[in-house]
Design an enzyme around this catalytic site. Structure first.
Site, PDB file in Angstrom:
ATOM      1  NE  ARG A  68      41.924  44.239  32.158  1.00  0.00           N
ATOM      2  CZ  ARG A  68      40.764  43.583  31.725  1.00  0.00           C
ATOM      3  NH1 ARG A  68      39.982  43.004  32.722  1.00  0.00           N
ATOM      4  NH2 ARG A  68      40.674  43.291  30.449  1.00  0.00           N
TER       5      ARG A  68
ATOM      6  CB  SER B  60      44.304  46.940  27.098  1.00  0.00           C
ATOM      7  OG  SER B  60      43.226  46.258  26.520  1.00  0.00           O
TER       8      SER B  60
ATOM      9  CD  GLU C  97      45.268  46.054  31.308  1.00  0.00           C
ATOM     10  OE1 GLU C  97      43.957  46.113  30.925  1.00  0.00           O
ATOM     11  OE2 GLU C  97      46.052  44.960  31.038  1.00  0.00           O
TER      12      GLU C  97
END
Ligand code: FAD
Ligand code: EPU
Length: 344
Positions: free
Chosen positions: A164, A237, A337
């Site tokens: 990520r 998420s 995130e």
């Protein structure tokens, strides 16, 4: 469509959390030929934000600056040294691009089916799901420096992809506007079934599943686990899964024997153990929690949801309370995130 510029523009429909916010100015780029005009429109802006599908974004308030919404379309097949490549304009829908490759018998992106958002943004956080990360299919991208107007080609190495993560998320990285990317695909197909629920779905079958079958199964698993933003606002998420070294993982395991642990933080990372943020949050009692219209999804503790009219600030407050409680109980700071912008 020519460049469109709107002052005091509502962003409510442009973020999948569905929170209400405004931008001082919104510039929408449909045609790559209008790039110079779009860059000119950003000059002198008090702040700037590049926007794709708004599916990895929390607008914590109004944005006092110019938002550049990338809507450029275009996709091409081209031969490569090994196999084939597809070239995708930044504003293309990621999921439509995945379908397009599969319809043409090109495999490689099937595990990444149904991830919302645009192709340009896919490179920002190196999207990943069900055992595959974008980096594993990535051939290169073109970007323009918003500070200088200079265009630059990025090799896979230059993108510094991680779990990520990419160079575009590092300090200074936000000055790059991604214009198009090239991905490696091909007719030869070796299914990636390392993700347990995906392997389970095909267990007992003698024939190798096709890429299209893998994509269909990925879509089924995703629809059963993740809320549809068209029904309930969310950004997938909300936190990254923490990646810790082996010694800390061992210490945590001794104190919390039930804690799920996965070896290998990322296919590209050296860090040894990935923990499940969803489990940590559920252990702290947040699953299904609701504070007004800001909440934690009842079926997946890692997904924050907007039940209706939650503000970005309320969602952010909830996220920070979750983060503090996970730190208090487990000594780990979760890292959000989505990009968080706006507000004070
Ligand atoms: P946006 O939210 O618009 O932007 C995200 C960031 O990228 C911002 O910082 C923005 O400034 C920047 N950006 C966007 N376009 C450009 C560009 N052209 N040039 C430079 N910067 C740009 N992610 C995963 O990795 N795996 C998943 O499985 C996954 N599942 C999801 C499921 C749901 C239901 C939702 C809502 C989200 C999920 N996500 C997942 C997160 C999200 O879909 C991805 O991060 C996606 O790539 C974001 O694309 P976007 O166009 O919506 O980006
Ligand atoms: N878990 C719980 N309680 C929950 C949710 C999860 O205990 O409420 C635990 C379970 O042990 C479960 C484990 O967490 O087995 C992992 O859950 P899941 O398989 O749903 O995956 P995840 O780690 O929560 C990650 C990505 C997703 C991606 C899936 C599939 C991150 C931050 N999230 O989720 O990506 O789709 O794996 O590969 O890495 C996103 O980035 O927005 C996203 C949705």
């Amino acid at each position: 469509m020519p460049l469109r510029i709107t002052d005091n523009a509502p962003l409510d429909a442009l973020n999948t959390f569905g929170v209400s916010a405004r931008a001082r100015r919104l510039v929408e780029l449909d045609d790559p030929a209008d790039l110079p005009a779009a860059l000119a429109a950003l000059v002198g802006a008090p702040a700037r934000l590049v926007l794709g599908g708004g599916s990895n974004l929390l607008l914590a308030g109004d944005f006092d600056g110019t938002v550049l919404r990338m809507r450029t379309r275009g996709r091409q097949r081209q031969p490569a040294a090994i196999g084939e490549e597809v070239s995708l304009q930044a504003g293309e829908s990621w999921d439509e691009a995945v379908r397009w490759t599969l319809d043409q018998g090109l495999a490689g992106l099937e595990n990444l089916a149904m991830i919302p958002g645009t192709c340009g943004a896919a490179a920002i956080q190196n999207i990943g799901a069900y055992g595959v990360e974008l980096a594993e299919r990535f051939a290169g991208l073109s970007a323009v420096d918003l500070d200088t107007g200079r265009q630059q080609a990025f090799t896979p190495e230059a993108c510094r992809f991680g779990y990520r993560d990419s160079v575009f998320k590092q300090p200074g990285g936000e000055r790059w506007l991604i214009l198009r990317l090239r991905l490696r695909v091909g007719p030869q197909f070796a299914p990636v079934l390392s993700y347990a629920p995906l392997a389970a779905a095909f267990a007992g079958r003698s024939a190798t599943p096709s890429a299209a079958e893998v994509a269909t199964e990925v879509r089924r698993i995703r629809a059963s686990r993740l809320p549809d933003p068209a029904r309930i606002g969310n950004a997938g998420s909300f936190f990254k899964n923490p990646v810790v070294n082996a010694a800390l993982a061992q210490a945590l395991h001794e104190r919390h024997p039930g804690m799920p642990m996965h070896p290998g933080g990322s296919s590209l990372s050296d860090a040894p153990v990935k923990l499940s943020a969803g489990w940590l949050i559920e252990q702290c009692g947040w699953k299904g929690h609701r504070d007004g219209d800001a909440g934690v999804h009842a079926d997946h503790a890692l997904v924050l949801v907007n039940h209706g009219r939650a503000s970005g600030a309320e969602l952010l407050r909830l996220a920070m309370a979750i983060r503090a409680s996970v730190h208090e109980r487990f000594g780990l700071w979760l890292e959000p995130e989505p990009r968080i912008v706006g507000g004070s």
